[in-house]
Design a protein around this motif. Structure first.
Motif, short mmCIF file in Angstrom:
data_model
loop_
_atom_site.label_atom_id
_atom_site.label_comp_id
_atom_site.label_asym_id
_atom_site.label_seq_id
_atom_site.Cartn_x
_atom_site.Cartn_y
_atom_site.Cartn_z
N LEU A 1 30.89 88.30 5.04
CA LEU A 1 29.78 87.42 4.66
C LEU A 1 29.86 87.01 3.20
O LEU A 1 29.55 85.86 2.85
N SER A 2 30.29 87.92 2.33
CA SER A 2 30.41 87.57 0.91
C SER A 2 31.51 86.53 0.69
O SER A 2 31.35 85.60 -0.12
N LEU A 3 32.64 86.68 1.38
CA LEU A 3 33.71 85.68 1.24
C LEU A 3 33.28 84.32 1.79
O LEU A 3 33.69 83.27 1.26
N TYR A 4 32.46 84.33 2.84
CA TYR A 4 31.96 83.05 3.34
C TYR A 4 31.05 82.39 2.30
O TYR A 4 31.06 81.15 2.15
N GLY A 5 30.28 83.20 1.58
CA GLY A 5 29.48 82.64 0.49
C GLY A 5 30.34 82.08 -0.62
O GLY A 5 30.02 81.03 -1.21
N VAL A 6 31.45 82.74 -0.94
CA VAL A 6 32.38 82.21 -1.95
C VAL A 6 32.97 80.89 -1.48
O VAL A 6 33.14 79.95 -2.28
N SER B 1 44.91 81.06 -4.55
CA SER B 1 43.58 80.55 -4.86
C SER B 1 42.88 81.61 -5.70
O SER B 1 42.56 82.69 -5.19
N TRP B 2 42.66 81.31 -6.95
CA TRP B 2 42.06 82.30 -7.84
C TRP B 2 40.68 82.76 -7.37
O TRP B 2 40.40 83.96 -7.37
N PRO B 3 39.78 81.87 -6.97
CA PRO B 3 38.46 82.36 -6.52
C PRO B 3 38.55 83.29 -5.32
O PRO B 3 37.88 84.34 -5.27
N PHE B 4 39.38 82.93 -4.34
CA PHE B 4 39.44 83.73 -3.12
C PHE B 4 40.11 85.08 -3.39
O PHE B 4 39.63 86.13 -2.92
N LEU C 1 30.62 78.15 -2.09
CA LEU C 1 30.51 77.78 -3.51
C LEU C 1 31.72 76.99 -4.00
O LEU C 1 31.64 76.34 -5.05
N ALA C 2 32.84 77.06 -3.29
CA ALA C 2 34.04 76.30 -3.66
C ALA C 2 34.46 75.43 -2.48
O ALA C 2 35.46 75.73 -1.80
N PRO C 3 33.71 74.39 -2.16
CA PRO C 3 34.02 73.60 -0.96
C PRO C 3 35.31 72.80 -1.06
O PRO C 3 35.88 72.43 -0.04
N ASP C 4 35.77 72.51 -2.28
CA ASP C 4 36.97 71.67 -2.40
C ASP C 4 38.22 72.39 -1.89
O ASP C 4 39.02 71.80 -1.15
N SER C 5 38.40 73.65 -2.29
CA SER C 5 39.62 74.37 -1.91
C SER C 5 39.42 75.30 -0.73
O SER C 5 40.40 75.62 -0.03
N LEU C 6 38.20 75.77 -0.48
CA LEU C 6 37.96 76.75 0.57
C LEU C 6 36.94 76.28 1.59
O LEU C 6 36.43 77.09 2.36
N GLY C 7 36.66 75.00 1.62
CA GLY C 7 35.61 74.51 2.51
C GLY C 7 35.98 74.55 3.98
O GLY C 7 35.09 74.53 4.83
N ASP C 8 37.27 74.61 4.33
CA ASP C 8 37.67 74.59 5.73
C ASP C 8 37.70 75.98 6.36
O ASP C 8 38.13 76.12 7.51
N LEU C 9 37.26 77.03 5.65
CA LEU C 9 37.21 78.39 6.20
C LEU C 9 35.84 78.61 6.84
O LEU C 9 34.81 78.48 6.19
N SER C 10 35.84 78.94 8.10
CA SER C 10 34.60 79.17 8.84
C SER C 10 34.14 80.62 8.68
O SER C 10 34.86 81.47 8.11
N LEU C 11 32.95 80.91 9.21
CA LEU C 11 32.41 82.27 9.13
C LEU C 11 33.26 83.24 9.95
O LEU C 11 33.51 84.37 9.51
N LEU C 12 33.72 82.82 11.12
CA LEU C 12 34.54 83.70 11.94
C LEU C 12 35.88 84.00 11.28
O LEU C 12 36.41 85.11 11.41
N HIS C 13 36.45 83.02 10.58
CA HIS C 13 37.69 83.27 9.85
C HIS C 13 37.47 84.30 8.74
O HIS C 13 38.31 85.20 8.53
N CYS C 14 36.36 84.21 8.05
CA CYS C 14 36.07 85.18 6.99
C CYS C 14 35.81 86.57 7.57
O CYS C 14 36.26 87.58 7.00
#
Length: 707
Positions: free
Chosen positions: A170-175, A374-377, A178-191
């Motif tokens: 859940l925390s990674l999905y929140g990240v 990806s530095w944020p991830f 917050l970064a939709p440009d580089s990580l916007g295509d990751l869904s909750l199930l993927h996280c």
């Protein structure tokens, strides 16, 4: 060390040259002229050399086994060089050095081939390398410590793993939000899928570090047991989220069925392991005439339980651990000492080679062309793994300490949270993810987390243990006296729980021991191998532990002792003497059992004095003649005056005094003359007064006349 690296390079070099892609293989039209072509399409039919060859090389015929042997040889040489590298083992854990060797070998292969080196496939890891490690851990599992702390271990393994998976996912999905440009295509199930694999605490990494530090038994079993069962939970959750990803939509019913699947997978693996463990114990009962193949059944049934569970999509780790724990005590009682030694050394060797190969391939597989950064991830994942594990340990321990007698201290909690090392399990799971655009990011992040936990946490945990002054493990083996007193305390606590009506762990342990002694041991162990004395079984168990020479509990040798070691003939003589004496002692003194105490209570109360004489080896039975003698001696004392105080000696008291033979006592009582009776009564009175400190006297005041 330089010689070892050079030899390792030459071992890897032919394997590198052999791993050429199929496109670079020579075309049939470019074959040497001595090989004939019989078909119009240019395909080969049969090698027909035009001349006899004196020497030839056919590497492709032995390529697969040859490369496997080279990798095992490389791993063994690296492990050998580590232990001969001076002070390096005291600073750097073995797992770190093996990963560095893998990085070096991977760099060499990449430089030679200009392509990524071979990686460790998930099937090879889960089917060939992981089972030996888990089997070794389960077979040598300290059963007493494990079952005493089973509630806490399950608390950490089940609830703690769910806490980490949900928290990290859940925390990674929140990240990602917050970064939709580089990580916007990751869904909750993927996280959540990534959180389930990154939360897997590797028992290989944990064992390799904790065994070197020799931490106390409670801390070691909590961390090891939690990591062992944590893998089963994480693999089940990983497969669950993977199934959710393949569904078009996830409903509430799917979530409920997923929870039921988790329970079925865990309990199913438990019952499969229990079944194969009992079958292995029963098979070992009939190996008395073929002791050579007795160790083979241990490995076959254990591996078969693992494969059966994987075939049925159950937990293979739970199955092989349960199988090893179930069959151990029965197999050790059925097979010979040499077979036990073979089992122990082969398991240690097999698991050690598997661990070494895993860490080397971790380093080799790091050299890849598929990385995505990806530095944020990456940074968020690393931070969240530490935060959620520490918070989970603190919260769960605060609850479980209210139910434990031996509470988990804050220092132990810190080591448990800091010892959550990641390893090959999460690395193998990440390659099983179906292809999608961010799979390479998951692989890169997993490698970073593994390297950070193994190198940074693995290298600093030993100084932290010394700095915090964490209690270490007792290095000496327990003595027979300690084991007997420990069993006495367990038996006493079980009796107290039974009296007060509390069904605690000692109560259920006592019930299982009673069921095991009455049914399982009689059915699964040969009659000639069943020790008649519990003390003898304790002695045999301690002897097996001492012969095994575990690294976990090495014996302490007094450096001041200069006595020579005992010869094998002397040891055999000592064993025979101890076994014979213990069995004789058990035959003379029946063992106390609270389950049969109430049955003999009345009989013991009636014949209490008789049992006292039987314990001294003297048996005396009252017959009609002796009763007549006793009544005659009682009538002989009726004529004494009131002023006389007569010492009345019963036949039992006469028998207790060694200085007064039984024949003289019988003659004294049967004397017919009243004068002789008075003289003998006076003599007995003097004897009894002289030995008053040794005899039990009852003073009876007789009436002068009988009314």
């Amino acid at each position: 060390m330089a010689a070892i690296w050079t030899l390792s390079f030459y071992l890897v070099w032919p394997a590198c040259l052999a791993l050429t892609p199929p496109a670079e293989l020579p075309h049939p039209h470019n074959l040497p002229p001595e090989l004939g072509l019989n078909r119009s399409d240019g395909s080969l039919s049969v090698d027909l050399p035009l001349a006899l060859r004196v020497f030839s090389v056919d590497y492709h015929h032995v390529q697969a086994p040859f490369e496997i042997v080279l990798w095992i040889m490389l791993a063994s040489l690296a492990k050998l060089g580590f232990h001969w590298s001076g002070r390096v083992p005291a600073v750097v854990p073995e797992s770190c050095l093996l990963i560095m060797v893998g990085l070096l070998v991977g760099g060499v292969i990449y430089g030679v081939r200009h392509s990524a080196p071979p990686t460790l496939s998930a099937d090879a890891f889960f089917l060939f390398l992981l089972p030996p490690i888990v089997l070794d851990a389960g077979y040598f599992l300290p059963g007493r410590l494990f079952f005493e702390n089973l509630g806490t271990i399950l608390w950490y393994a089940v609830l703690g793993t769910l806490w980490n998976v949900l928290g990290i996912g859940l925390s990674l999905y929140g990240v990602c939000l917050l970064a939709p440009d580089s990580l916007g295509d990751l869904s909750l199930l993927h996280c959540l899928l990534f959180g389930s694999l990154i939360a897997a605490v590797d028992p290989v990494a944990v064992l390799s570090v904790f065994q070197e530090m020799h931490v106390n038994d409670q801390l070691h079993i909590l961390v090891f047991g939690e990591s062992l069962l944590n893998d089963a939970v994480t693999v089940v959750l990983y497969k669950l989220f993977e199934s959710f990803l393949r569904l078009p939509s996830v409903s509430g019913l799917d979530v409920f069925l997923g929870g039921c699947r988790v329970v079925v997978v865990g309990l199913g693996g438990l019952f499969v392991g229990l079944f194969f463990g009992l079958v292995a114990a029963l098979t070992s009962r009939f190996t008395s005439r073929a002791q050579v193949i007795a160790p083979l059944f241990v490995f076959l049934y254990s591996y078969l339980s693992y494969l059966t569970s994987e075939m049925l999509h159950l937990s293979g780790i739970m199955a092989i651990v349960t199988c090893a724990v179930t069959m151990k005590q029965y197999v050790e009682a059925n097979v010979s000492e040499r077979s036990n030694t073979s089992i122990q050394y082969f398991l240690k060797m097999w698991s050690s080679v598997s661990e070494t190969l895993i860490f080397i391939f971790l380093g080799v597989s790091t050299i890849q062309d598929v990385h995505m950064w990806s530095w944020p991830f990456v940074c968020s994942t690393l931070l969240l793994c530490l935060v959620w594990r520490a918070s989970g340990v603190l919260l769960l321990t605060a609850v479980v300490n209210k139910l434990r007698r031996n509470t988990v201290t804050f220092r132990d909690q810190f080591i448990i949270a800091y010892g959550g090392l990641r390893g090959a399990i999460c690395f193998s799971l990440v390659f099983l993810i179906d292809d999608f655009p961010k799979k390479r990011l998951f692989i890169t992040t997993t490698i970073v987390v593994i390297l950070f936990t193994v190198f940074v946490q693995g290298m600093t945990i030993k100084p932290l243990v010394e700095l915090l002054d964490v209690k270490r493990k007792k290095r000496a083996l327990p003595t027979v006296s300690e084991e007997i007193h420990s069993r006495l305390i367990d038996h006493l606590l079980a009796g107290i729980e039974d009296v007060v009506g509390y069904w605690g762990q000692h109560y259920w342990k006592d019930k299982f021991e009673q069921f095991n002694r009455k049914y399982l041991r009689r059915f699964l162990i040969r009659e000639d191998n069943q020790a008649s004395s519990s003390i003898l079984r304790v002695y045999q168990e301690l002897e097996r532990r001492e012969q095994r020479g575990d690294e976990e509990a090495p014996s302490i040798v007094d450096p001041r002792s200069h006595s020579r070691p005992l010869l094998p003939e002397e040891m055999d003589s000592i064993r025979r003497i101890l076994s014979r004496n213990l069995q004789n002692f058990n035959n003379k003194t029946p063992a106390y059992s609270r389950h049969t105490l109430h049955q003999d209570a009345n009989r013991d109360r009636v014949r209490k004095s008789l049992h006292r004489h039987q314990s001294l080896g003297e048996r005396y039975t009252f017959t009609q003649v002796e009763e007549a003698e006793f009544s005659g001696s009682h009538r002989a004392r009726k004529g004494l005056s009131r002023s006389h105080t007569v010492c009345s000696i019963s036949p039992l008291a006469v028998l207790q005094e060694p200085s007064v033979p039984a024949a003289s006592a019988r003659t004294t009582i049967l004397t017919s003359s009243p004068a002789a009776r008075e003289e003998q009564s006076a003599a007995q009175h003097q004897t009894s007064v002289g030995g008053a400190t040794k005899k039990q006297l009852s003073f009876v005041l007789e009436n002068e006349k009988q009314q």
